[in-house]
Design a protein around this motif. Structure first.
Motif, mmCIF file in Angstrom:
data_model
loop_
_atom_site.group_PDB
_atom_site.id
_atom_site.type_symbol
_atom_site.label_atom_id
_atom_site.label_comp_id
_atom_site.label_asym_id
_atom_site.label_seq_id
_atom_site.Cartn_x
_atom_site.Cartn_y
_atom_site.Cartn_z
ATOM 1 N N ALA A 85 0.915 -1.125 0.145
ATOM 2 C CA ALA A 85 0.072 -0.034 0.023
ATOM 3 C C ALA A 85 0.815 1.313 -0.248
ATOM 4 C CB ALA A 85 -1.070 -0.116 1.200
ATOM 5 N N GLU A 86 1.892 1.261 0.507
ATOM 6 C CA GLU A 86 2.965 2.333 0.710
ATOM 7 C C GLU A 86 3.580 2.594 -0.588
ATOM 8 O OE1 GLU A 86 7.139 3.548 2.747
ATOM 9 O OE2 GLU A 86 6.021 1.772 3.732
ATOM 10 N N VAL A 87 4.007 1.535 -1.278
ATOM 11 C CA VAL A 87 5.111 1.739 -2.526
ATOM 12 C C VAL A 87 4.224 1.763 -3.799
ATOM 13 C CG1 VAL A 87 6.673 0.793 -1.203
ATOM 14 C CG2 VAL A 87 5.492 -0.780 -2.687
ATOM 15 N N LEU A 88 3.088 1.273 -3.990
ATOM 16 C CA LEU A 88 2.196 1.272 -5.183
ATOM 17 C C LEU A 88 1.793 2.731 -5.432
ATOM 18 C CD1 LEU A 88 -0.079 -1.779 -4.613
ATOM 19 C CD2 LEU A 88 1.617 -1.760 -6.431
ATOM 20 N N ALA A 89 1.962 2.998 -6.727
ATOM 21 C CA ALA A 89 1.527 4.355 -7.142
ATOM 22 C C ALA A 89 0.128 4.395 -7.208
ATOM 23 C CB ALA A 89 1.939 4.544 -8.627
ATOM 24 N N ASP A 90 -0.523 5.489 -7.090
ATOM 25 C CA ASP A 90 -1.818 5.925 -7.152
ATOM 26 C C ASP A 90 -2.778 5.124 -8.288
ATOM 27 O OD1 ASP A 90 -1.793 6.880 -4.776
ATOM 28 O OD2 ASP A 90 -1.931 8.986 -5.482
ATOM 29 N N GLU A 91 -2.070 4.972 -9.359
ATOM 30 C CA GLU A 91 -2.781 4.610 -10.531
ATOM 31 C C GLU A 91 -2.868 3.122 -10.560
ATOM 32 O OE1 GLU A 91 -1.566 2.999 -13.562
ATOM 33 O OE2 GLU A 91 0.693 3.146 -13.083
ATOM 34 N N GLN A 92 -1.601 2.486 -9.952
ATOM 35 C CA GLN A 92 -1.389 0.946 -9.868
ATOM 36 C C GLN A 92 -2.742 0.363 -8.667
ATOM 37 O OE1 GLN A 92 2.837 0.395 -8.727
ATOM 38 N NE2 GLN A 92 3.036 -0.279 -10.788
ATOM 39 N N LYS A 93 -2.832 1.269 -7.806
ATOM 40 C CA LYS A 93 -3.752 0.875 -6.701
ATOM 41 C C LYS A 93 -5.255 0.998 -7.573
ATOM 42 C CE LYS A 93 -1.415 2.750 -2.859
ATOM 43 N NZ LYS A 93 -1.577 3.656 -1.565
ATOM 44 N N ALA A 94 -5.459 2.152 -8.296
ATOM 45 C CA ALA A 94 -6.699 2.108 -8.964
ATOM 46 C C ALA A 94 -6.986 0.839 -9.791
ATOM 47 C CB ALA A 94 -6.691 3.288 -9.589
ATOM 48 N N TRP A 95 -5.915 0.446 -10.647
ATOM 49 C CA TRP A 95 -6.088 -0.704 -11.452
ATOM 50 C C TRP A 95 -6.518 -1.925 -10.546
ATOM 51 C CZ3 TRP A 95 -3.051 -5.303 -11.555
ATOM 52 C CH2 TRP A 95 -3.250 -6.156 -12.796
ATOM 53 N N ILE A 96 -5.890 -2.301 -9.537
ATOM 54 C CA ILE A 96 -5.947 -3.350 -8.647
ATOM 55 C C ILE A 96 -7.579 -3.090 -8.088
ATOM 56 C CG2 ILE A 96 -5.565 -4.352 -6.571
ATOM 57 C CD1 ILE A 96 -2.620 -3.688 -6.755
ATOM 58 N N LYS A 97 -8.052 -1.996 -7.615
ATOM 59 C CA LYS A 97 -9.149 -1.955 -7.360
ATOM 60 C C LYS A 97 -10.440 -2.205 -8.217
ATOM 61 C CE LYS A 97 -11.870 1.388 -4.195
ATOM 62 N NZ LYS A 97 -11.667 2.460 -3.590
#
Length: 220
Positions: A85-97
């Motif tokens: 959660a700390e190192v993922l970029a926001d757009e990577q988190k958005a992709w996972i979500k």
């Protein structure tokens, strides 16, 4: 329904931030028309962002695993998940979500879930592979247990767990994957070695618990 055609398909699951294992699997895998990922790109391992980047491809189809889902909890208790959660970029988190809980692929012939078709995070082990898990699809792909196996059920249909790329738990430390041929309805369960020392050294540079490195040598 996702109807893009593919015949020879690579199956992977439970990468868990282990880039060394993912790279070894993709290098060992024969030429395939598509790659299907049954969830948990992150968790436990030291390269979550790099693994997300590597798995995102126009001919790669992913679903959300339980560690992927934990990224969006109000309180993240596991050190590996917190690191992701700390190192993922926001757009990577958005992709996972944005990832679905399950997918029907290749003209509805293949369904992919993480744990179980009804309860997405229920562990489903090989002795439980039977026709009750399938609907109309020819093949069900699942992960979550980190244990490789397959069964032919209800005639010529298949249930398969390709095992874990990044953290096998069947006492074989080699990274797991599978290759299927949808036209012939055949499956090959595969293993490949990778540089576990590299993973252990990288984990030591993060807040991730050392146990997540030592267990890799034991395949547990």
């Amino acid at each position: 329904m996702e109807s893009k055609q593919a015949n020879v398909i690579g199956l992977i699951s439970d990468i868990h931030g282990n880039l060394a294992a993912l790279e070894a699997v993709l290098a060992d895998m024969p030429d395939v028309d598509a790659v299907v990922n049954a969830g948990d790109v992150v968790g436990y391992g030291p390269w979550p962002a790099e693994c997300v980047k590597r798995i995102r491809h126009p001919r790669s189809y992913s679903i959300m695993g339980n560690h992927d889902a934990r990224l969006f909890w109000d309180e993240i208790t596991d050190a590996g998940d917190a690191y992701a959660a700390e190192v993922l970029a926001d757009e990577q988190k958005a992709w996972i979500k944005s990832l679905p809980d399950q997918r029907l692929l290749f003209d509805d012939r293949l369904k992919v879930v993480h744990g179980h078709p009804v309860d997405r995070f229920q562990y489903t082990y090989q002795p439980e592979f039977d026709e009750t898990l399938l609907d109309a699809e020819d093949m069900l792909v699942l992960g979550h247990t980190h244990r490789q196996g397959s069964a032919r059920v209800d005639g010529d249909r298949l249930v398969v767990n390709p095992g874990s790329v990044g953290q096998p738990r069947d006492k074989d430390p080699r990274a797991s994957y599978a290759v299927i041929n949808l036209e012939e309805m055949t499956i090959s369960l595969e293993r490949t070695s990778y540089d576990i020392d590299r993973v252990a050294e990288q984990i030591a540079e993060t807040p991730i618990k050392e146990r997540n490195a030592t267990r890799l040598y034991q395949g547990r």
